[in-house]
Scaffold this active site. Structure first.
Site, mmCIF file in Angstrom:
data_model
loop_
_atom_site.group_PDB
_atom_site.id
_atom_site.type_symbol
_atom_site.label_atom_id
_atom_site.label_comp_id
_atom_site.label_asym_id
_atom_site.label_seq_id
_atom_site.Cartn_x
_atom_site.Cartn_y
_atom_site.Cartn_z
ATOM 1 N N HIS A 244 2.273 -43.394 -26.864
ATOM 2 C CA HIS A 244 2.073 -44.764 -26.365
ATOM 3 C C HIS A 244 1.439 -44.741 -24.979
ATOM 4 C CE1 HIS A 244 4.989 -45.817 -29.526
ATOM 5 N NE2 HIS A 244 4.447 -47.024 -29.483
ATOM 6 N N LYS B 73 4.786 -47.769 -21.145
ATOM 7 C CA LYS B 73 5.961 -47.944 -22.014
ATOM 8 C C LYS B 73 7.185 -47.307 -21.372
ATOM 9 C CE LYS B 73 7.670 -47.620 -26.737
ATOM 10 N NZ LYS B 73 8.245 -48.989 -26.665
HETATM 11 N N1 NDP Z 1 8.435 -54.566 -32.321
HETATM 12 C C1 NDP Z 1 7.121 -54.378 -32.119
HETATM 13 O O1 NDP Z 1 6.282 -54.443 -33.053
HETATM 14 C C2 NDP Z 1 6.653 -54.137 -30.735
HETATM 15 C C3 NDP Z 1 7.555 -54.092 -29.718
HETATM 16 N N2 NDP Z 1 7.155 -53.968 -28.430
HETATM 17 C C4 NDP Z 1 8.184 -54.063 -27.402
HETATM 18 O O2 NDP Z 1 8.019 -55.293 -26.706
HETATM 19 C C5 NDP Z 1 8.544 -55.159 -25.405
HETATM 20 C C6 NDP Z 1 7.529 -55.670 -24.380
HETATM 21 O O3 NDP Z 1 6.414 -54.813 -24.350
HETATM 22 P P1 NDP Z 1 5.133 -55.181 -23.444
HETATM 23 O O4 NDP Z 1 4.636 -56.542 -23.761
HETATM 24 O O5 NDP Z 1 4.223 -54.013 -23.561
HETATM 25 O O6 NDP Z 1 5.798 -55.195 -21.979
HETATM 26 P P2 NDP Z 1 5.290 -55.920 -20.642
HETATM 27 O O7 NDP Z 1 5.917 -55.173 -19.520
HETATM 28 O O8 NDP Z 1 3.811 -56.088 -20.660
HETATM 29 O O9 NDP Z 1 5.939 -57.374 -20.722
HETATM 30 C C7 NDP Z 1 7.303 -57.590 -20.601
HETATM 31 C C8 NDP Z 1 7.553 -59.070 -20.422
HETATM 32 O O10 NDP Z 1 8.963 -59.275 -20.378
HETATM 33 C C9 NDP Z 1 9.306 -59.989 -19.193
HETATM 34 N N3 NDP Z 1 10.619 -59.548 -18.734
HETATM 35 C C10 NDP Z 1 11.003 -58.311 -18.392
HETATM 36 N N4 NDP Z 1 12.289 -58.300 -18.000
HETATM 37 C C11 NDP Z 1 12.717 -59.569 -18.108
HETATM 38 C C12 NDP Z 1 13.959 -60.216 -17.851
HETATM 39 N N5 NDP Z 1 15.029 -59.533 -17.401
HETATM 40 N N6 NDP Z 1 14.055 -61.531 -18.065
HETATM 41 C C13 NDP Z 1 13.005 -62.225 -18.522
HETATM 42 N N7 NDP Z 1 11.779 -61.689 -18.772
HETATM 43 C C14 NDP Z 1 11.654 -60.365 -18.575
HETATM 44 C C15 NDP Z 1 8.215 -59.611 -18.200
HETATM 45 O O11 NDP Z 1 8.179 -60.574 -17.171
HETATM 46 P P3 NDP Z 1 7.634 -60.181 -15.685
HETATM 47 O O12 NDP Z 1 6.163 -59.928 -15.836
HETATM 48 O O13 NDP Z 1 7.967 -61.384 -14.866
HETATM 49 O O14 NDP Z 1 8.391 -58.937 -15.297
HETATM 50 C C16 NDP Z 1 6.980 -59.628 -19.112
HETATM 51 O O15 NDP Z 1 6.555 -60.938 -19.330
HETATM 52 C C17 NDP Z 1 8.939 -53.687 -25.252
HETATM 53 O O16 NDP Z 1 10.322 -53.551 -25.523
HETATM 54 C C18 NDP Z 1 8.132 -52.999 -26.343
HETATM 55 O O17 NDP Z 1 8.675 -51.804 -26.767
HETATM 56 C C19 NDP Z 1 5.824 -53.859 -28.098
HETATM 57 C C20 NDP Z 1 4.876 -53.866 -29.075
HETATM 58 C C21 NDP Z 1 5.205 -54.018 -30.478
HETATM 59 O O1 LIG Z 2 5.927 -50.667 -26.254
HETATM 60 C C1 LIG Z 2 4.992 -50.674 -27.091
HETATM 61 O O2 LIG Z 2 3.812 -50.801 -26.763
HETATM 62 C C2 LIG Z 2 5.356 -50.564 -28.512
HETATM 63 N N1 LIG Z 2 6.631 -50.565 -28.832
HETATM 64 C C3 LIG Z 2 7.188 -50.538 -30.128
HETATM 65 C C4 LIG Z 2 8.110 -49.336 -30.291
HETATM 66 O O3 LIG Z 2 8.853 -49.012 -29.347
HETATM 67 O O4 LIG Z 2 8.115 -48.737 -31.357
HETATM 68 C C5 LIG Z 2 6.189 -50.703 -31.231
HETATM 69 C C6 LIG Z 2 4.807 -50.217 -30.944
HETATM 70 O O5 LIG Z 2 4.707 -48.862 -31.258
HETATM 71 C C7 LIG Z 2 4.305 -50.532 -29.549
#
Ligand code: NDP
Ligand SMILES: O=C(O)C1=N[C@H](C(=O)O)C[C@H](O)C1
Length: 266
Positions: free
Chosen positions: A154, A158
């Protein structure tokens, strides 16, 4: 039409979700929530997404969840649990993609699913959800003396490791083998000075640059090796899956569902 509220709307996945809702004709962005302290609060969604069609501005996550028929959360565990509490209080279904949850945090999610319908998936792509079935076939059909390893790669930002998807793959394999995943998972070999045993699942992790998400399950023995790989090329893949899940969830009964339920892969 499904009215969708997105938490963490300024994040990488938040932005992809706004784009995915825009693309889906039968979905509408009802709210784009950010933290109260966010510099994006009250600024137009268009400031980050110039192609976005509505006049909506980023809204404070501490109020107004009832504007949405389904809420979507891809944030961090602590934020997700706060958002989950709002969803439960307002009885709004929720799609959750946040990874890195502890067992205690998973228990809170399971408890919430007694009050509202929830789709929780560690990966919302069609390919990975099919892969979860394929690794179970490999685990049961291949000879017992296979070495099983899972590799994931990743982007540098991450936080959690191994990825939620890697763990979901490992858990699917362990289930097919009749193993307790926690007992067979091997996250670190640096202090293991002995040959690999065939009743363990090894994990390895790479963090670099802008890799969206890659996962490989290895089944290897003397003379041959099977590698099952999934590569995501865009976050829109996960976001479109989550929007599809939100539409599917809108009128479902209370309970905990996953993306395999949404896709009919069970
Ligand atoms: N299930 C799936 O298919 C996938 C899952 N994911 C997961 O999604 C999650 C987010 O990933 P990603 O978008 O890359 O991360 P980013 O860091 O880009 O975004 C995280 C977001 O969450 C907010 N945030 C963080 N902490 C808090 C809190 N305590 N309260 C409220 N808001 C909060 C941040 O706000 P701020 O900017 O203000 O800190 C930001 O808007 C991860 O856990 C990742 O593993 C990602 C891709 C696919
Ligand atoms: O954090 C990410 O970017 C992603 N998180 C998910 C995971 O933890 O598996 C899904 C995807 O691979 C992207």
């Amino acid at each position: 039409m499904t009215k969708i509220g997105v938490f963490g709307a300024n994040g990488r996945m938040g932005q992809a979700l706004i784009e995915a809702v825009e693309i889906e004709k039968e979905a509408q962005l009802a709210a784009a929530f950010v933290r109260s302290s966010s510099p994006f609060l009250d600024t137009p969604v268009r400031a980050l997404q110039p192609a976005h069609s509505s006049e909506l501005a980023f809204a404070d996550e501490e109020g107004g969840v009832e504007r949405a028929e389904v809420l979507i959360d891809f944030t961090l565990p602590q934020g997700m649990l706060t958002h989950l509490q709002s969803a439960v209080e307002s009885k709004i279904p929720m799609v959750i993609g946040t990874t890195g949850l502890t067992e205690a945090e998973m228990d809170q999610l399971r408890e919430a699913a007694k009050t509202i319908p929830i789709v929780f998936a560690r990966n919302f792509s069609v390919g990975v959800n099919l892969l979860l079935n394929l690794v179970q076939t490999a685990a049961t059909k291949l000879a017992d003396e296979m070495d099983i390893e899972i590799f994931e790669a990743h982007h540098r930002n991450k936080i959690d490791a191994p990825s939620g998807t890697a763990l979901a793959i490992g858990e699917a394999i362990a289930e097919a083998k009749g193993w307790d995943h926690d007992e067979v998972a091997r996250y670190d070999r640096s202090n293991v000075h002995e040959a690999k045993s065939q009743d363990e699942i090894g994990y390895s992790v790479l963090r670099a640059g802008d890799i969206v998400g890659e996962h490989t399950a290895y089944f290897a023995t003397m003379g041959e090796r099977l590698e099952l790989t999934h590569k995501a090329a865009s976050r829109l893949t996960f976001a479109s899956g989550a929007v599809r899940a939100a539409q599917w969830l809108k009128n479902k009964p209370v309970g905990l569902y996953d993306m395999q339920d949404v896709l009919g892969l069970k």
